[in-house]
Design an enzyme around this catalytic site. Sequence first.
Site, mmCIF file in Angstrom:
data_model
loop_
_atom_site.group_PDB
_atom_site.id
_atom_site.type_symbol
_atom_site.label_atom_id
_atom_site.label_comp_id
_atom_site.label_asym_id
_atom_site.label_seq_id
_atom_site.Cartn_x
_atom_site.Cartn_y
_atom_site.Cartn_z
ATOM 1 N N TYR A 202 -8.964 5.533 7.531
ATOM 2 C CA TYR A 202 -9.067 5.918 8.939
ATOM 3 C C TYR A 202 -10.111 7.035 8.997
ATOM 4 C CZ TYR A 202 -4.684 3.418 9.973
ATOM 5 O OH TYR A 202 -3.712 2.454 10.139
ATOM 6 N N PRO B 156 -3.548 0.412 18.540
ATOM 7 C CA PRO B 156 -3.326 -0.056 17.168
ATOM 8 C C PRO B 156 -3.502 0.992 16.072
ATOM 9 C CG PRO B 156 -5.417 -0.880 18.016
ATOM 10 C CD PRO B 156 -4.751 -0.184 19.154
ATOM 11 N N HIS C 138 0.841 -1.204 0.000
ATOM 12 C CA HIS C 138 0.000 0.000 0.000
ATOM 13 C C HIS C 138 0.871 1.247 0.000
ATOM 14 C CE1 HIS C 138 -4.053 -1.719 0.685
ATOM 15 N NE2 HIS C 138 -3.334 -2.746 1.112
ATOM 16 N N LYS D 2 1.737 0.024 14.759
ATOM 17 C CA LYS D 2 3.158 -0.054 15.101
ATOM 18 C C LYS D 2 3.563 -1.282 15.925
ATOM 19 C CE LYS D 2 4.983 3.332 13.078
ATOM 20 N NZ LYS D 2 4.868 2.695 11.772
HETATM 21 C C1 PHB Z 1 -5.246 -4.355 10.574
HETATM 22 O O1 PHB Z 1 -5.307 -4.605 9.362
HETATM 23 O O2 PHB Z 1 -5.539 -5.202 11.427
HETATM 24 C C2 PHB Z 1 -4.850 -2.990 11.029
HETATM 25 C C3 PHB Z 1 -4.470 -2.042 10.081
HETATM 26 C C4 PHB Z 1 -4.115 -0.770 10.506
HETATM 27 C C5 PHB Z 1 -4.137 -0.450 11.841
HETATM 28 C C6 PHB Z 1 -4.497 -1.406 12.777
HETATM 29 C C7 PHB Z 1 -4.863 -2.674 12.376
HETATM 30 O O3 PHB Z 1 -3.812 0.811 12.224
#
Ligand code: PHB
Length: 386
Positions: A193, A284, A65, A288
């Site tokens: 996000y 999360p 990505h 990181k």
């Molecule tokens: C996930 O794909 O589980 C994931 C992706 C981004 C994040 C947290 C978890 O910030």
Amino acid sequence: MGAGPAGLLLSHLLATNGIESVVVENRSREYCEARQRAGVLEGGTAELLRSVGLGKRLDAIGMEHGGIYLQFDGSRHYVDFRSLTDGRTVTVYAQTEVVKDLIAARLAAGGAIEFSATSVSVSDVASDRPVLSYVDADGTPRSVSCDVIAGCDGFHGICRPLIPEISVYERTYPYAWLGVLADAVPSTDELIYSRHESGFALYSMRSPSVSRLYLQVAPDEKLEEWSDDRIWSELQKRFAVDGWSVAEGPVREKSVTPMRSFVSGPMRYGRLFLAGDAAHIVPPTGAKGLNLALSDVVVLANALRAALLSGSWELADAYSDTCLRRVWRATHFSWWMTSMLHVAPGADAFEAQLQLSQLRYVTSSRAQATALAENYTGYRPARLQT
Ligand code: PHB
Ligand code: APR
């Protein structure tokens, strides 16, 4: 101690230097391989895995990505990592796949992993021969006299409490994530996000046919109150933009994860070294946790190589400080992303306006966007010495 990503990679790296190890894990292999966790590898982490022979499935099913979407106020903005940095990217590859690759590699190389161990304990860490004791899966008591013990036993492990006078820095957040794994084709090319008045939502994926989605919920949220219909309608609401919707499908798994920042140090006492979640946890939002755990392990593998093969303990002496510098950077970044995107219970209009202002700034100023991109794609990786 611990067959998570940290313990398994350390064992793998030590083996490449001819240093023998045994990984002692209190869960079964099936449990370790099925656990759903995070899924984003920094560019440097993906490179590291490739460089030590763990790139095959990563390259086959990992998804590269080049940016993320930030969504707020009903509009979506692309943060283009490639153009903001020197072409850096991340790879979506589930932690559970990393664990499967590592277990397979260790077992194929004749490495020892003791799954389903009980009564695991550690003693004599202040001496030159610390001892790791456990009862193996067949019920036989075992005792291993070691040069060093690596506590890679996660946040609830038993190694951290063995470090006297450890300092702890902690923040719990007044919300949690409801994580959903669904057989649904991701309707987005990049992770989204999203900040919404009802709370944060994250759109991630596991494959071209599996979506991984998260919703901000209360820390004491009851899973049974979230029917699949309620989950999809909340996701549709929090990700809504004109002319677009979330593709729905059967929900395979759901769970609630608390959000916490936690840093402890020093990460070493005598011959005991902590690595990964045993020493630190990040929320999360910044993706990181896994990257930090694997980065600790590279620093530790280098230090143990110098100490055990050349008798030089300088890198081991610097281990904790070296790791904690990166840990604190990631702790700040994860806290910043979390605070910018979640709606705290009782937050007032002033706080909401600050968040929106920050989001507008990040999506309109190259300097701010670059700071996000640099942190998200990762810091200069610790270099593995071979
Ligand atoms: C996930 O794909 O589980 C994931 C992706 C981004 C994040 C947290 C978890 O910030
Ligand atoms: N004895 C043996 N093993 C133990 C013990 C014990 N007393 N206590 C815990 N363990 C095992 C756990 O069952 C787990 O398999 O230690 C392992 C720790 O692994 P992780 O929790 O995955 O931690 P780590 O390897 O540091 O990886 C960090 O995991 O939580 C995510 O976001 C985090 O991605 C990051 C990664």
